[in-house]
Design a protein around this motif. Structure first.
Motif, PDB file in Angstrom:
ATOM      1  N   THR A 191       0.846  -1.191   0.000  1.00  0.00           N
ATOM      2  CA  THR A 191       0.000   0.000   0.000  1.00  0.00           C
ATOM      3  C   THR A 191       0.882   1.241   0.000  1.00  0.00           C
ATOM      4  OG1 THR A 191      -0.090   0.220   2.419  1.00  0.00           O
ATOM      5  CG2 THR A 191      -1.729  -1.231   1.382  1.00  0.00           C
ATOM      6  N   ASP A 192       0.271   2.377  -0.316  1.00  0.00           N
ATOM      7  CA  ASP A 192       1.026   3.637  -0.312  1.00  0.00           C
ATOM      8  C   ASP A 192       1.561   3.942   1.087  1.00  0.00           C
ATOM      9  OD1 ASP A 192       0.584   3.992  -2.990  1.00  0.00           O
ATOM     10  OD2 ASP A 192      -1.115   5.355  -2.730  1.00  0.00           O
ATOM     11  N   HIS A 193       0.761   3.655   2.101  1.00  0.00           N
ATOM     12  CA  HIS A 193       1.196   3.898   3.478  1.00  0.00           C
ATOM     13  C   HIS A 193       2.413   3.040   3.822  1.00  0.00           C
ATOM     14  CE1 HIS A 193       1.058   4.668   7.773  1.00  0.00           C
ATOM     15  NE2 HIS A 193       0.999   3.360   7.988  1.00  0.00           N
ATOM     16  N   GLN A 194       2.348   1.761   3.471  1.00  0.00           N
ATOM     17  CA  GLN A 194       3.480   0.872   3.739  1.00  0.00           C
ATOM     18  C   GLN A 194       4.720   1.328   2.986  1.00  0.00           C
ATOM     19  OE1 GLN A 194       2.144  -3.085   2.760  1.00  0.00           O
ATOM     20  NE2 GLN A 194       0.919  -3.289   4.633  1.00  0.00           N
ATOM     21  N   ARG A 195       4.526   1.831   1.761  1.00  0.00           N
ATOM     22  CA  ARG A 195       5.674   2.308   0.975  1.00  0.00           C
ATOM     23  C   ARG A 195       6.314   3.532   1.638  1.00  0.00           C
ATOM     24  NH1 ARG A 195       8.044   2.116  -3.965  1.00  0.00           N
ATOM     25  NH2 ARG A 195       6.693   0.390  -4.573  1.00  0.00           N
ATOM     26  N   ARG A 196       5.495   4.442   2.126  1.00  0.00           N
ATOM     27  CA  ARG A 196       6.042   5.636   2.789  1.00  0.00           C
ATOM     28  C   ARG A 196       6.836   5.246   4.036  1.00  0.00           C
ATOM     29  NH1 ARG A 196       0.953   7.858   1.363  1.00  0.00           N
ATOM     30  NH2 ARG A 196       0.139   7.394   3.465  1.00  0.00           N
TER      31      ARG A 196
END
Length: 300
Positions: A98-103
């Protein structure tokens, strides 16, 4: 007539007694748990009212083994169990779904440099020679787990030196990292006793970015020094940007909850060399640091 030479002991060693006790003649009496030797009876030792005894044992065992290992002082390294080594940082990002995990993964990658700095610092401090009495000084000590802790033990292993790992029993399995010296790898049940052993021999402390555990260890140390419960030791916090973002130290002063001088209890650093230079300078300049067993560190 020559002088008599009395024996060194008259009681049988506990180990021999225990061996005999483990092979009794079977009877209703010997089969009952009450007949077990107290120190071999796990059900008895694990009773709630035996907690003070377990506290004492958990304090005593590592202390005796560290004394037997001739270790006088340690260089303690606290830090996250989640920061990857640089070579594995990209894999962490690639595994994000997810985008959150990537950040989060990208932020952890930014801090991966501290793995290398912890490893480098451990190499440096592990090369400190023994004191005049042959006692080992500034032996690397970590929490024994992965990430920054692994880097600390790994750095000592890089230069062929021993290092300590103080592991803790957790609901999920946490094995000691493979770089901890096996006979200096300890496991604790009580967090309080583990934290005590971090500090009994600590003569310098490096704190790397981390979470609740790192904050707990760091701020307890600062509190002990602030309140005069222990003598000051050099403390370095790696990563000014991280620490000033997650803790507003200046605001604590402005709010009056700490004194301006309390900010002098530690120093922000970015590199292993900067950290080591600070430790050496503190020992050279501050007589209170050299009044104990540890002298100014020298490389040999």
């Amino acid at each position: 007539m020559t002088d008599p030479h009395p024996p060194s002991r008259v009681f049988s060693p506990a180990r021999e007694e225990a061996k005999v006790a483990n092979d009794p003649t079977s009877s209703p009496q010997t089969e009952d748990p009450a007949y077990r030797l107290a120190f071999q009876d796990m059900d008895f030792l694990l009773r709630e009212d035996l907690r003070p005894v377990r506290f004492q044992l958990e304090l005593l065992k590592p202390d005796l083994l560290l004394d037997e290992a001739n270790i006088a002082s340690t260089f303690v390294m606290y830090g996250s169990a989640r920061i990857p080594e640089p070579e594995k940082a990209d894999a962490l990002i690639a595994g994000a779904s997810t985008d959150h995990q990537r950040r989060i993964a990208e932020r952890l990658k930014e801090k991966a440099k501290y793995y290398d700095e912890a490893r480098k610092l451990a190499r440096i401090v592990s090369c400190v020679g023994p004191d005049a009495e042959g006692k080992k000084q500034f032996v690397v000590c970590s929490g024994g787990g992965p990430s920054i802790m692994e880097a600390a033990n790994r750095g000592a292993a890089d230069v062929g030196r021993e290092s300590i790992g103080l592991n803790i029993v957790l609901p999920f399995e946490q094995l000691p990292n493979p770089y901890v010296t096996p006979h200096l790898s300890f496991q604790f049940h009580y967090f309080s006793l583990r934290k005590m052993h971090f500090l009994i021999r600590a003569r310098a402390v490096a704190v790397f970015p981390g979470g609740y555990g790192t904050f707990d260890e760091c701020f307890e140390l600062l509190t002990l020094i602030q309140t005069g419960k222990i003598k000051p030791v050099p403390i370095v916090l790696f990563g000014r940007d991280f620490w000033t973002r997650v803790v507003n130290f200046d605001a604590l002063v402005e709010e009056g909850t700490i004194s301006p001088d309390d900010l002098d209890l530690f120093k922000f650093v970015e590199t292993a060399e900067e950290a080591w230079d600070y430790v050496c300078a503190r020992y050279a300049d501050d007589a209170s640091l050299t009044s104990g067993r540890t002298a100014v560190p020298t490389l040999r």
